[in-house]
Structures are given as structure tokens and as C-alpha cells.
Design a protein around this motif. Structure first.
Motif, PDB file in Angstrom:
ATOM      1  N   LEU A 501     -30.574 -26.872  -9.369  1.00 10.73           N
ATOM      2  CA  LEU A 501     -29.802 -27.565  -8.347  1.00 10.73           C
ATOM      3  C   LEU A 501     -30.761 -28.361  -7.478  1.00 10.73           C
ATOM      4  CD1 LEU A 501     -27.762 -24.417  -7.224  1.00 10.73           C
ATOM      5  CD2 LEU A 501     -27.218 -25.969  -9.091  1.00 10.73           C
ATOM      6  N   THR A 502     -30.396 -29.585  -7.124  1.00  5.29           N
ATOM      7  CA  THR A 502     -31.298 -30.421  -6.338  1.00  5.29           C
ATOM      8  C   THR A 502     -30.539 -31.193  -5.281  1.00  5.29           C
ATOM      9  OG1 THR A 502     -31.137 -32.514  -7.564  1.00  5.29           O
ATOM     10  CG2 THR A 502     -32.605 -30.832  -8.474  1.00  5.29           C
ATOM     11  N   THR A 503     -31.273 -31.642  -4.286  1.00  5.84           N
ATOM     12  CA  THR A 503     -30.757 -32.689  -3.410  1.00  5.84           C
ATOM     13  C   THR A 503     -30.802 -33.994  -4.186  1.00  5.84           C
ATOM     14  OG1 THR A 503     -32.992 -33.007  -2.537  1.00  5.84           O
ATOM     15  CG2 THR A 503     -31.528 -31.574  -1.282  1.00  5.84           C
ATOM     16  N   ARG A 504     -29.972 -34.928  -3.824  1.00  8.17           N
ATOM     17  CA  ARG A 504     -29.963 -36.237  -4.482  1.00  8.17           C
ATOM     18  C   ARG A 504     -30.187 -37.312  -3.424  1.00  8.17           C
ATOM     19  NH1 ARG A 504     -28.116 -35.407  -9.748  1.00  8.17           N
ATOM     20  NH2 ARG A 504     -29.154 -37.395 -10.136  1.00  8.17           N
ATOM     21  N   GLY A 505     -30.959 -38.333  -3.814  1.00  7.76           N
ATOM     22  CA  GLY A 505     -31.329 -39.334  -2.827  1.00  7.76           C
ATOM     23  C   GLY A 505     -32.360 -38.759  -1.876  1.00  7.76           C
ATOM     24  N   LEU A 506     -32.724 -39.540  -0.878  1.00 10.72           N
ATOM     25  CA  LEU A 506     -33.719 -39.090   0.095  1.00 10.72           C
ATOM     26  C   LEU A 506     -33.045 -38.341   1.235  1.00 10.72           C
ATOM     27  CD1 LEU A 506     -36.404 -41.876   0.629  1.00 10.72           C
ATOM     28  CD2 LEU A 506     -36.698 -39.620  -0.377  1.00 10.72           C
ATOM     29  N   PHE A 665     -37.677 -35.818   2.166  1.00 13.52           N
ATOM     30  CA  PHE A 665     -38.019 -34.678   1.314  1.00 13.52           C
ATOM     31  C   PHE A 665     -37.017 -34.557   0.179  1.00 13.52           C
ATOM     32  CE2 PHE A 665     -34.996 -32.820   4.303  1.00 13.52           C
ATOM     33  CZ  PHE A 665     -34.230 -31.967   3.512  1.00 13.52           C
ATOM     34  N   ALA A 666     -37.379 -33.777  -0.824  1.00 12.44           N
ATOM     35  CA  ALA A 666     -36.492 -33.408  -1.929  1.00 12.44           C
ATOM     36  C   ALA A 666     -36.621 -31.906  -2.147  1.00 12.44           C
ATOM     37  CB  ALA A 666     -36.853 -34.167  -3.206  1.00 12.44           C
ATOM     38  N   LEU A 667     -35.528 -31.274  -2.536  1.00 12.71           N
ATOM     39  CA  LEU A 667     -35.499 -29.822  -2.713  1.00 12.71           C
ATOM     40  C   LEU A 667     -34.887 -29.496  -4.061  1.00 12.71           C
ATOM     41  CD1 LEU A 667     -35.951 -27.045  -1.216  1.00 12.71           C
ATOM     42  CD2 LEU A 667     -33.535 -27.185  -0.566  1.00 12.71           C
ATOM     43  N   ALA A 668     -35.474 -28.541  -4.769  1.00  8.66           N
ATOM     44  CA  ALA A 668     -34.952 -28.088  -6.060  1.00  8.66           C
ATOM     45  C   ALA A 668     -34.881 -26.566  -6.070  1.00  8.66           C
ATOM     46  CB  ALA A 668     -35.829 -28.584  -7.213  1.00  8.66           C
ATOM     47  N   VAL A 669     -33.807 -26.031  -6.613  1.00  9.18           N
ATOM     48  CA  VAL A 669     -33.601 -24.584  -6.719  1.00  9.18           C
ATOM     49  C   VAL A 669     -33.158 -24.279  -8.143  1.00  9.18           C
ATOM     50  CG1 VAL A 669     -32.391 -22.571  -5.818  1.00  9.18           C
ATOM     51  CG2 VAL A 669     -32.863 -24.510  -4.310  1.00  9.18           C
ATOM     52  N   SER A 670     -33.829 -23.335  -8.799  1.00  8.95           N
ATOM     53  CA  SER A 670     -33.487 -22.983 -10.184  1.00  8.95           C
ATOM     54  C   SER A 670     -33.151 -21.507 -10.297  1.00  8.95           C
ATOM     55  CB  SER A 670     -34.648 -23.309 -11.135  1.00  8.95           C
ATOM     56  OG  SER A 670     -34.899 -24.689 -11.179  1.00  8.95           O
ATOM     57  N   PHE A 671     -32.202 -21.214 -11.188  1.00  9.03           N
ATOM     58  CA  PHE A 671     -31.835 -19.846 -11.538  1.00  9.03           C
ATOM     59  C   PHE A 671     -31.943 -19.723 -13.050  1.00  9.03           C
ATOM     60  CE2 PHE A 671     -29.830 -20.725  -7.562  1.00  9.03           C
ATOM     61  CZ  PHE A 671     -29.823 -19.535  -6.864  1.00  9.03           C
ATOM     62  N   GLU A 672     -32.629 -18.684 -13.498  1.00  6.43           N
ATOM     63  CA  GLU A 672     -32.808 -18.495 -14.934  1.00  6.43           C
ATOM     64  C   GLU A 672     -32.619 -17.030 -15.282  1.00  6.43           C
ATOM     65  OE1 GLU A 672     -36.385 -18.851 -18.244  1.00  6.43           O
ATOM     66  OE2 GLU A 672     -36.229 -20.383 -16.670  1.00  6.43           O
ATOM     67  N   ALA A 673     -31.785 -16.773 -16.274  1.00  8.57           N
ATOM     68  CA  ALA A 673     -31.603 -15.406 -16.767  1.00  8.57           C
ATOM     69  C   ALA A 673     -32.764 -15.080 -17.694  1.00  8.57           C
ATOM     70  CB  ALA A 673     -30.275 -15.282 -17.496  1.00  8.57           C
TER      71      ALA A 673
END
Length: 707
Positions: A501-506, A665-673
Motif C-alpha cells: 500500500l502506498t501514498t500516491r502523488g506527492l 514524502f512518499a510512504l509504502a506499507v507491505s504485508f506478506e504472509a
């Protein structure tokens, strides 16, 4: 020598911003703020006047006939150049030793002096032959494909494995080598350097023997190394980088720059170099990403502050211990806060007695420079496969780079030899493999900022399995390999068992503000009976304006950011209130996030300190919050996840006291099983579609899925 000259008015520019409580009314407070801003922010005319005055003072000093001094390269002109940061300018001078001593002791505005950096060429020990790949055909990129500028020793543009990907515009192939401005080919003997780097951008995993492949990007050629692979002393790197950006970005919108050039010595840790500060300022002013090589430790060439591998072995400091020595620190300008720095790992283990590789597979290469960088930042951030050295059992040992331990690269044929070979190693050839991922990201998401590209590259990085054996291994791995080896597939998209999941744009934020995002966890994860492991990764990438006279990471940047997570069951509104309330709290009162056991945490321990109870982070000697790209990760049982949790990105005051100043800024969040086939992606997309909650009218809690 390279010198830095301060151009600030301390009494006016460093005065403190007025406080609201000291004013009787809002009108009086606003008037005082405006007066303070008028003093604090010099106009371009005032800045030019101050710059001109300091430059004339420096020139007058150098013109003393006893010193025989002169400015070799400076930044003249009406516009603010890259050497002219908001608080200083830098230039290259030549002067007699007596004059230099007098300059250091008696010129009041000088704050930094260093010798001009020299560049280490990678080792080439043989002309190993490979197939010329005559049956393989490279197809030209799409007309609107990303453009990548190769800042190096030139490119053999007619090479059969490169020529269709070279930009046809001759204006985009230039040389800054003095006396050779019309010579853009790769004149370095032994197969070239820039040609190898350019090939690694197109072929990060070797050159195919058959079939067809479309190039991921257009290549542009910016030659700054001479035929001996040296950076000419008459070239001042900040000046050259400014000119390159003026051509390739401001006129053709090239956003990705491969910079496989670094000095021969460890970077200094007191103040940012003019070279690295130039990269930081260009990254602030333009939507560009510099991908920089971490630097190399030579096998035999020895320097006072950078002992060779041979000298380390002779002294009883063997691999990998010497990689943690201060002499192995990343080379200038790899300490740049806003560049993405790339180290090297070995892609195989070589064992053919009496010959053996120094490093094992997926371990840091014997020559790869390590962190931390300046002010304890995590450098390099990522690593790629750049080869390794092989030694024998003789005393002293011999160093070679056999074909099996060297990356397969395109080779210049100007002085004969094969078009493709595996005979050179170095971080120079690891960096362009990361550049390939950046180009693929721009091709997939052309409207997004390079801040997101940097975040996704780091987010996709993974440390090798052997680093999980102990906390000591993990600490050593992060020092030498940063966040690990990036993966193009993880960077570009999602899998059934992984979602990003990420933010989009600035996204923009001011100091003393927080942007809060809420993540809704799928209900199927919360069942007690499931019990599978979930790997959670969070990466923040931002950029801020630098000031080179500052000698502290938090004052070097105009505004600095970090991120934190809510506790279990914590209401989003209360979480935001707590984040803002704790803004000025002492660091020692900082409590952990309470939900995840992070690998790094927000705070690091000083020498001799012990971590108080309740402060997060497995690796206690390092912190995720020190740089402008901040990643952390944790593994948690699925049934321990809350129904939702929040992530706050918090802005902190740096050198810029203007309360209206913003940084992107930009932010990314990942979830992985982990080791599970459960469909994480579909579950999270469905959950996110239901979760669109607001904290305040002006503050949405939202993270978009990457599709």
C-alpha cells in the motif's frame, strides 16, 4: 583543495522565530512573524550581494603573491548554482602550503577544507571471453520510455548490445573532460567503465545469448572521467552535476542518474562534502534520483585512511571484520542523504583449492564499502551483485577475479577484446542494476515522484537468510548491506501472499505537523486458529533542503521526518493528539510502538548506554530515523494483529524556522504472509475499500493500494 565558504548573517538569519505567547494579539504576532521572515529569508539580490562580497574577499586573499593562489573552478553567474547552497558556496582552489595554513587560520568565513577526491577504477585482471551474443537482438525502448543518464567515463554508443537504446539526440551525449568536450566515447582501456555500467542498466542479470528483448529505458551519456579513468582535477563535481541537471533534467526531464563514481577515501563524518551536498540540493530542487556506488576497498593499492584488503589480512584483520572498520566507510559522495547508495554482494561461492572466494554467496563483497555514513545514517541502503575477489593459499595471497565470481557485463571493444565478458568487479557495477529497477518503476508509474521509486526499491529489499541466525549477524548485515538486495517484482507489484500500500502523488508536510494513515486489517487474519506469520514492512522516503555549514543531521535539513505506529486498540484521533503532544518530549521518554517488535526502532544507543524498558528495536546500535529513507520491519502472528492501526508521519523543525515550509514524502506499507499461501492481496484490497475514515476535516486517514 576544495573549500567551503559560509555566506550567512548569524544575527539575522539564525534568530529565533517569535512565539505566540510573547504577543498580545494575533495581529501583533503576525506582524512579528512577517518581520522575522523578512530578516530570515534573504532575497536572491541580497544573497548575490553577500556571495559576491565573500567571493571577492576570498579572491583578494588568494592573490597574495606569496601564496600563488587562484580559484580553479567557481560558480559565477546571476542564478544560484549548486555550489551556492542557502548558507554557503564551494569552490576548488590551488595554493601553496604556507598560503593554505594562513587561509585556515585567518580567513573568517571558511568552514570546510578537503583535498580533491580521486576516483578508484574497478579491478580488471583478465580478458575472460564470453560469447558475443550475436544471436541475441536488443530492441529499442518505447518512444516514451524512461531516460537514464550515465555519469561516467563515456559510452561506446555504437556497441551492438547498446546502440538501439542510446538516445539519438546528439545534444544528450556530452563530455565535460577538459580539452575533450567533443569526445564522448569510452576511452578507458581494458574494456571501458561507462560502457560496462550502461550495459548493467539494460542487462542486470547478464546478457541473453538468444532471442529478443526490449530495452527498459533510453540511455544518455554524460562523460566526466578521462581516458585513465580519473576525475580531472579541473572538474569540480558540484559544478559538473549542476550542468548535467541543467541539460538532462530541465530540458529533457531525465529523472534517473546513475553515478558509479566515488572517491578513494572514506567519507568524512563531520560535515557534508560539497559533492554530496550538491546531490542533496539537486534532489531537493528537482524530481530526480541519483543512484550512487558505495565505493571500493582496493585489493592491493593502499592509502593512509583506506588500507587495502591485503594490508588488513597482513595485520590479522580478516574478512568480514575489516568491513566494520572506519576505514571501510562509504566513499564520497555516497554519504549523500538524498541519493540511493548501493553496495555489493557476492553472487556465488568459489571453492577450487587452492583458490577460494573471500566472500560466500549473498555475503557482502570483500571490496564493498560499509556504513554507517555521516551522522550514523544507514549506508549503503541496498546492495546488488557486483562480484568478489578470489585468493589463493600463498603468502602473501594473490587476488584474481575469475569469470565465475565476476558479473557478466557489456565491454567496450575500442582497444580489442570481446563485446561481452566477466572480468571486472566493483560497486560501480552493482549500482546500475538498481538503476534498472528504478527505470522499470518509472515505466510502470510515470506520473509518480522519484521519492516513491526510492521508497519501493528499499521496500522491496530483503536481507539474506543467514542474517537471521543472530542479532550480531543482523547488525553486521545492516552495516554492510543496508536493507538488503532489492527485488524488481516486489518493487513493481503485488503477489497473492503480499500486498504493498502506498501514498500516491506527492504528500506534503510541515514541521510540527503529523499526517496519519489508518490500515484496516482483514477480519480473516484475526481468527485465533490461523496463526500464520505476517511480515510487515514500512518505508518512508522524503527530501528536504540542505545547509552545508551544519554539522548535525537534524540541522543539515530544513525539515526532518520520522514515522511511528499506534498502539493496540488506540483510537486514531487520540493517536494523532498524542503524537503532537509528544512532539517536544525528551527522547529518553520515548515509548515503543507497543504493537510491533521493530528491527531498528526510532532511537539508537550511544556508546555505553543501555536501552530503557519499553523502547523498540532489536538492533540497538542503529536507528531507522537517521536518514531521508527510513525502513523498518517486523514479523507478527496474524491473530495478534489489531482490527486496524495507524501510522503517523511527523515533521520536525530543522534549520528552517519558517512554520509554513513544507517537504514532500512518499510512504509504502507491505504485508506478506510468510511461508503461507493465504491470499493477502485480495483480503487487503477488500478491507481497504471499506476503510475510509477521517480524523479531522483537513486530515484524511488513507493509504491507497498499489495496483
Amino acid at each position: 583543495m576544495d573549500v567551503g565558504i559560509s555566506c550567512i548573517n548569524i544575527e539575522e538569519q539564525y534568530s529565533k522565530c517569535p512565539k505566540r505567547e510573547s504577543c498580545k494579539s494575533d495581529a501583533e504576532f503576525k506582524e512579528k512573524i512577517n518581520q522575522w521572515l523578512d530578516k530570515h529569508n534573504l532575497t536572491y539580490e541580497e544573497w548575490d550581494d553577500l556571495y559576491w562580497k565573500r567571493e571577492q574577499q576570498l579572491k583578494s586573499f588568494l592573490q597574495n603573491p606569496l601564496y600563488r593562489g587562484e580559484i580553479v573552478t567557481s560558480f559565477a553567474g546571476d542564478e544560484v548554482g549548486i555550489s551556492r547552497l542557502p548558507d554557503s558556496f564551494s569552490c576548488r582552489i590551488q595554493i601553496l602550503g604556507t598560503g593554505l595554513k594562513d587561509l585556515l587560520l585567518n580567513f573568517p568565513y571558511i568552514f570546510d577544507v578537503s583535498e580533491a577526491d580521486e576516483f578508484i577504477a574497478p579491478s580488471v585482471t583478465s580478458n575472460n571471453s564470453e560469447s558475443d551474443g550475436e544471436q541475441f537482438q536488443l530492441e529499442a525502448p518505447q518512444p516514451n520510455a524512461p531516460k537514464v543518464c550515465i555519469i561516467d567515463s563515456g559510452i561506446q554508443e555504437i556497441h551492438p548490445q547498446l546502440k538501439v537504446a542510446i538516445s539519438s539526440n546528439p545534444y544528450l551525449s556530452q563530455s565535460w573532460v577538459p580539452g575533450e568536450t567533443n569526445m564522448t566515447a569510452d576511452y578507458c582501456r581494458g574494456g571501458g567503465h561507462g560502457t560496462r555500467v550502461a550495459g548493467a542498466v539494460l542487462y542486470p542479470r547478464g546478457i541473453p545469448q538468444t532471442g529478443r528483448q526490449q530495452a527498459v529505458c533510453w540511455l544518455q551519456n554524460a562523460r566526466i572521467l578521462d581516458a585513465q579513468n580519473y576525475l580531472p582535477k579541473l572538474l569540480f563535481p558540484p559544478d559538473v552535476l549542476e550542468r548535467i541537471i541543467n541539460i538532462y533534467y530541465r530540458q529533457t526531464k531525465t529523472r534517473i542518474y546513475n553515478h558509479s563514481i566515488a572517491g578513494i577515501l572514506p567519507c568524512r563524518t563531520q560535515s557534508m562534502s560539497s559533492w554530496a551536498a550538491a546531490i542533496d540540493k539537486l534532489s531537493w530542487e528537482n524530481d530526480v534520483l541519483f543512484i550512487v556506488a558505495a565505493g571500493n576497498i582496493e585489493a592491493r593499492a593502499n592509502y593512509v585512511t583506506r588500507p587495502s584488503i591485503f594490508v588488513h589480512i597482513q595485520a590479522g584483520c580478516n574478512y568480514p571484520e575489516y568491513l566494520l572498520e572506519s576505514s571501510a566507510r562509504v566513499a564520497n559522495p555516497a554519504q549523500s542523504f538524498q541519493a540511493l547508495t548501493v553496495g555489493s554482494v557476492a553472487h556465488c561461492t568459489y571453492n577450487n583449492p587452492p583458490l577460494s572466494s573471500i566472500a560466500e554467496e549473498n555475503h557482502p563483497s570483500a571490496f564493498s564499502c560499509s556504513g554507517p555514513g555521516i551522522w550514523d545514517t544507514i549506508k549503503p541502503e541496498v546492495v546488488e551483485y557486483g562480484g568478489d575477489y578470489v585468493i589463493d593459499s600463498s603468502t602473501p595471497p594473490n587476488f584474481t577475479t575469475p569469470e565465475s565470481v565476476s558479473p557478466e557485463l557489456i565491454r567496450s571493444t575500442r582497444d580489442g577484446g570481446k563485446a561481452v565478458s566477466a572480468d571486472a568487479v566493483g560497486t560501480s557495477f552493482a549500482a546500475p542494476k538498481v538503476t534498472h529497477i528504478a527505470a522499470a518503476l518509472e515505466a510502470a508509474f510515470p506520473q509518480e515522484s522519484t521519492l516513491l521509486y526510492r521508497a519501493l526499491i528499499v521496500q522491496s529489499a530483503r536481507l539474506p537468510v543467514w542474517t537471521n541466525n543472530s542479532d550480531a549477524n543482523l547488525y553486521h548485515a545492516i552495516r554492510t548491506m543496508g536493507y538488503g538486495i532489492p527485488d524488481i517484482n516486489r518493487a513493481l507489484g503485488n503477489y497473492p501472499n503480499r500486498v504493498t500500500l502506498t501514498t500516491r502523488g506527492l504528500e506534503l508536510i510541515k514541521a510540527r505537523q503529523a499526517r496519519v494513515y489508518q490500515v484496516k486489517v482483514p477480519e480473516k487474519f484475526l481468527a485465533q486458529g490461523e496463526g500464520f506469520d505476517i511480515l510487515i514492512e514500512i518505508t518512508l522516503s522524503y527530501v528536504a533542503e540542505p545547509r552545508r555549514t551544519r554539522r548535525n543531521r537534524r540541522k543539515y535539513l530544513s525539515t526532518w521526518l520520522d514515522w511511528t505506529c499506534s498502539k493496540r486498540g488506540e483510537d486514531p484521533v487520540r493517536f494523532l493528539d498524542k503524537v503532537l503532544k509528544d512532539y517536544d518530549a525528551p527522547e529518553e521518554t520515548e515509548k515503543d510502538d507497543g504493537l510491533f517488535q521493530w528491527t531498528l526502532g526510532r532511537r539508537q544507543l550511544g556508546k555505553g548506554q543501555t536501552r530503557p524498558n519499553g523502547i523498540d528495536g532489536i538492533v540497538k546500535e542503529l536507528s531507522r530515523s537517521t536518514g531521508t529513507v527510513q525502513k523498518d520491519w517486523a514479523t507478527i502472528k496474524s491473530y495478534e494483529l489489531p482490527k486496524s492501526f495507524c501510522i503517523a508521519v511527523v515533521g520536525h523543525t530543522g534549520w528552517n524556522q519558517d512554520s509554513n515550509a513544507e517537504v514532500p514524502f512518499a510512504l509504502a506499507v507491505s504485508f506478506e504472509a510468510v511461508n503461507s499461501s493465504i491470499d493477502v492481496y485480495t483480503s487487503f484490497v477488500e478491507a481497504e475499500a471499506k476503510a475510509r475514515t477521517e480524523i479531522k476535516p483537513e486530515q484524511k486517514i488513507q493509504i491507497q493500494q498499489l495496483v
